[in-house]
Design a protein around this motif. Structure first.
Motif, mmCIF file in Angstrom:
data_model
loop_
_atom_site.group_PDB
_atom_site.id
_atom_site.type_symbol
_atom_site.label_atom_id
_atom_site.label_comp_id
_atom_site.label_asym_id
_atom_site.label_seq_id
_atom_site.Cartn_x
_atom_site.Cartn_y
_atom_site.Cartn_z
ATOM 1 N N PHE A 19 0.903 -1.247 -0.118
ATOM 2 C CA PHE A 19 0.054 0.115 0.034
ATOM 3 C C PHE A 19 0.933 1.227 0.059
ATOM 4 C CE2 PHE A 19 -2.552 3.151 2.718
ATOM 5 C CZ PHE A 19 -3.558 3.383 1.831
ATOM 6 N N GLU A 20 1.910 1.154 0.807
ATOM 7 C CA GLU A 20 2.821 2.428 0.895
ATOM 8 C C GLU A 20 3.525 2.867 -0.366
ATOM 9 O OE1 GLU A 20 3.249 5.092 2.607
ATOM 10 O OE2 GLU A 20 5.226 5.723 1.482
ATOM 11 N N GLY A 21 3.766 1.623 -1.229
ATOM 12 C CA GLY A 21 4.494 1.746 -2.517
ATOM 13 C C GLY A 21 3.853 2.487 -3.290
ATOM 14 N N LEU A 22 2.135 1.936 -3.376
ATOM 15 C CA LEU A 22 1.177 2.438 -4.242
ATOM 16 C C LEU A 22 0.797 4.085 -3.864
ATOM 17 C CD1 LEU A 22 -1.255 -0.368 -4.529
ATOM 18 C CD2 LEU A 22 0.498 0.515 -6.423
ATOM 19 N N VAL A 23 0.901 4.189 -2.727
ATOM 20 C CA VAL A 23 0.484 5.723 -2.016
ATOM 21 C C VAL A 23 1.489 6.542 -2.764
ATOM 22 C CG1 VAL A 23 0.182 7.390 -0.145
ATOM 23 C CG2 VAL A 23 -0.972 5.030 -0.500
ATOM 24 N N ALA A 24 3.001 6.202 -2.444
ATOM 25 C CA ALA A 24 4.183 7.005 -2.631
ATOM 26 C C ALA A 24 3.857 7.482 -4.217
ATOM 27 C CB ALA A 24 5.252 6.337 -2.535
ATOM 28 N N GLN A 25 3.419 6.471 -5.206
ATOM 29 C CA GLN A 25 3.375 6.785 -6.426
ATOM 30 C C GLN A 25 2.217 7.831 -6.771
ATOM 31 O OE1 GLN A 25 4.403 3.475 -9.455
ATOM 32 N NE2 GLN A 25 4.040 2.336 -7.787
ATOM 33 N N ARG A 26 1.171 7.634 -6.160
ATOM 34 C CA ARG A 26 0.121 8.524 -6.403
ATOM 35 C C ARG A 26 0.213 9.772 -5.774
ATOM 36 N NH1 ARG A 26 -3.194 10.154 -9.264
ATOM 37 N NH2 ARG A 26 -5.192 10.903 -8.683
ATOM 38 N N VAL A 27 1.130 9.725 -4.748
ATOM 39 C CA VAL A 27 1.351 11.225 -4.140
ATOM 40 C C VAL A 27 2.274 11.975 -5.375
ATOM 41 C CG1 VAL A 27 3.188 12.423 -2.766
ATOM 42 C CG2 VAL A 27 1.512 10.538 -1.839
ATOM 43 N N LEU A 28 3.249 11.089 -6.335
ATOM 44 C CA LEU A 28 3.924 11.894 -7.303
ATOM 45 C C LEU A 28 2.717 12.115 -8.416
ATOM 46 C CD1 LEU A 28 7.073 9.630 -7.333
ATOM 47 C CD2 LEU A 28 6.824 12.139 -6.667
ATOM 48 N N GLY A 29 1.682 11.807 -8.389
ATOM 49 C CA GLY A 29 0.684 12.004 -9.479
ATOM 50 C C GLY A 29 0.187 10.789 -10.594
ATOM 51 N N PRO A 67 -1.329 8.099 -12.298
ATOM 52 C CA PRO A 67 -2.934 7.906 -12.356
ATOM 53 C C PRO A 67 -3.389 6.523 -11.642
ATOM 54 C CG PRO A 67 -2.101 8.496 -14.630
ATOM 55 C CD PRO A 67 -0.960 8.340 -13.796
ATOM 56 N N ILE A 68 -4.443 6.768 -10.911
ATOM 57 C CA ILE A 68 -4.955 5.563 -10.371
ATOM 58 C C ILE A 68 -5.314 4.398 -11.109
ATOM 59 C CG2 ILE A 68 -7.285 4.494 -9.304
ATOM 60 C CD1 ILE A 68 -5.688 6.144 -7.210
ATOM 61 N N ALA A 69 -5.672 4.676 -12.357
ATOM 62 C CA ALA A 69 -5.679 3.460 -13.274
ATOM 63 C C ALA A 69 -4.594 2.706 -13.330
ATOM 64 C CB ALA A 69 -6.487 3.848 -14.574
ATOM 65 N N TYR A 70 -3.410 3.410 -13.723
ATOM 66 C CA TYR A 70 -2.278 2.756 -13.724
ATOM 67 C C TYR A 70 -1.865 1.972 -12.791
ATOM 68 C CZ TYR A 70 -1.233 5.449 -18.170
ATOM 69 O OH TYR A 70 -1.484 6.035 -19.582
ATOM 70 N N LEU A 71 -2.127 2.357 -11.438
ATOM 71 C CA LEU A 71 -1.721 1.643 -10.255
ATOM 72 C C LEU A 71 -2.510 0.436 -10.034
ATOM 73 C CD1 LEU A 71 -1.169 4.836 -7.896
ATOM 74 C CD2 LEU A 71 0.741 3.462 -9.140
ATOM 75 N N LEU A 72 -3.662 0.640 -10.097
ATOM 76 C CA LEU A 72 -4.547 -0.342 -10.114
ATOM 77 C C LEU A 72 -4.342 -1.520 -11.375
ATOM 78 C CD1 LEU A 72 -7.961 1.073 -9.045
ATOM 79 C CD2 LEU A 72 -6.274 0.508 -7.639
ATOM 80 N N GLY A 73 -3.998 -1.076 -12.583
ATOM 81 C CA GLY A 73 -3.668 -1.783 -13.635
ATOM 82 C C GLY A 73 -5.063 -2.033 -14.494
ATOM 83 N N TYR A 74 -6.427 -1.237 -14.261
ATOM 84 C CA TYR A 74 -7.458 -1.564 -14.834
ATOM 85 C C TYR A 74 -8.025 -0.105 -14.745
ATOM 86 C CZ TYR A 74 -10.377 -2.213 -10.685
ATOM 87 O OH TYR A 74 -10.812 -2.084 -9.521
ATOM 88 N N GLN A 75 -9.083 0.009 -15.613
ATOM 89 C CA GLN A 75 -10.144 1.063 -15.685
ATOM 90 C C GLN A 75 -11.401 0.538 -16.194
ATOM 91 O OE1 GLN A 75 -9.935 4.678 -14.843
ATOM 92 N NE2 GLN A 75 -11.930 4.498 -15.440
ATOM 93 N N GLU A 76 -12.525 0.979 -15.609
ATOM 94 C CA GLU A 76 -13.829 0.577 -16.038
ATOM 95 C C GLU A 76 -14.253 1.640 -17.356
ATOM 96 O OE1 GLU A 76 -17.027 -0.698 -13.428
ATOM 97 O OE2 GLU A 76 -18.171 0.872 -14.258
ATOM 98 N N PHE A 77 -14.880 1.063 -18.418
ATOM 99 C CA PHE A 77 -15.249 1.826 -19.547
ATOM 100 C C PHE A 77 -16.480 1.050 -20.237
ATOM 101 C CE2 PHE A 77 -15.500 2.847 -24.148
ATOM 102 C CZ PHE A 77 -15.388 3.910 -24.071
#
Ligand code: GLN
Length: 288
Positions: free
Chosen positions: A60-70, A72-82
């Motif tokens: 979780f900390e690894g993902l939060v650190a990347q989100r803090v840098l901006g 996108p959530i979709a890249y961190l989760l690896g998917y996006q609903e469309f």
């Protein structure tokens, strides 16, 4: 001695929310925590004192650190609903956006034969092509992209969603096998190279090749409008997404190329976001 950090959901979320500088820090943190813990977002409210194991907390900390840098959530989760379908995404493709669902809606409103042939140019994740295939199982849907990673991703998404879409590697029309279509649809790059939006939010992390198209953002749209007639059946349609302030310029390109019934349509925000036109050469009685 330093005290051990608390690994309760409440503590982890609280810390992440303080650090994430997006418009939706709580939602972002909950999505990331749900992703690493396989717990539901509602459980974080019902059982805030529940603890994660240290491995999950580190993830979780690894993902939060990347989100803090901006990132996108979709890249961190690896998917996006469309279109209510889950799409695998990576940073080699544009993240499918809700406004592009308006393009899908518009495509589905065009009166086409049951077995219409449809082409999605620059498909990226395959979002438009696969959404159309999910709604119209008898349409023959082809998709292309010039990026190899996009081809792999679109093919993977087609397989996962069990939808029959043919994917080709092609820079616009250059690599396509000879064919003709009843509808050509595209969400091409359309941002002007100097646009300040490119320095903000998710687009900073998305491939420039999917976003930027020359000084006025119209380079690729000009090419597509120019070349599409050679690939359209008589009476076939071209439907393109474009920038909120490009509708008039795009309609002029369509009309100048000889398209008829040229009109623009709005996105969810009320902006003219797409333009369509019909290829009905003069003197062709079947075209209407
Ligand atoms: N609509 C996207 C944005 O402004 C751009 C997508 C595109 O260039 N096709 O972020």
């Amino acid at each position: 001695m330093m005290s051990k950090p608390s690994l309760t959901c409440e503590a982890l979320l609280g810390d992440a929310v303080r650090r994430i500088a997006s418009d939706t820090p709580r939602l972002d943190a909950e999505l990331l925590l749900a992703h690493v813990s396989s717990l539901s977002r509602s459980s974080f409210r019902a059982y805030p004192e529940r603890e994660l194991d240290s491995e999950q907390a580190a993830q979780f900390e690894g993902l939060v650190a990347q989100r803090v840098l901006g990132v996108p959530i979709a890249y961190l989760l690896g998917y996006q609903e469309f279109w209510s379908l889950p799409f695998i995404v990576s940073n080699s493709t544009l993240i499918p956006r809700p406004d592009t669902e308006c393009l899908v809606e518009q495509a589905l409103e065009i009166p086409l034969a049951d077995n219409a042939k449809v082409l999605d140019l620059g498909t990226g994740t395959g979002a438009i092509a696969l959404a159309l295939a999910s709604e119209q199982p008898n349409w023959l849907v082809t998709a292309c992209d010039f990026q190899e990673e996009a081809i792999t991703q679109a093919q993977t998404n087609a397989r996962e969603l069990q939808l029959p879409v043919n994917v080709f590697q092609s820079g616009w029309f250059t690599g396509l096998p000879a064919d003709s279509f009843d509808l050509i649809v595209s969400n091409p790059p359309y941002i002007a190279s100097g646009d300040y939006h490119l320095g903000e939010g998710d687009v900073r992390f998305e491939p420039a090749s999917a976003l930027v198209a020359g000084v006025d953002g119209l380079d690729d749209i000009r090419k597509i409008v120019d070349e599409a007639p050679a690939w359209l059946n008589s009476g076939g349609w071209l439907l393109l997404e474009h920038g909120f302030d490009q509708a008039k310029a795009v309609r002029d390109l369509f009309s100048g190329r000889g398209f008829t019934n040229v009109e623009s349509r709005k996105d969810y925000g009320g902006n003219d976001r797409m333009t369509l036109g019909q290829w009905a050469p003069q003197g062709d009685d079947d075209a209407e």
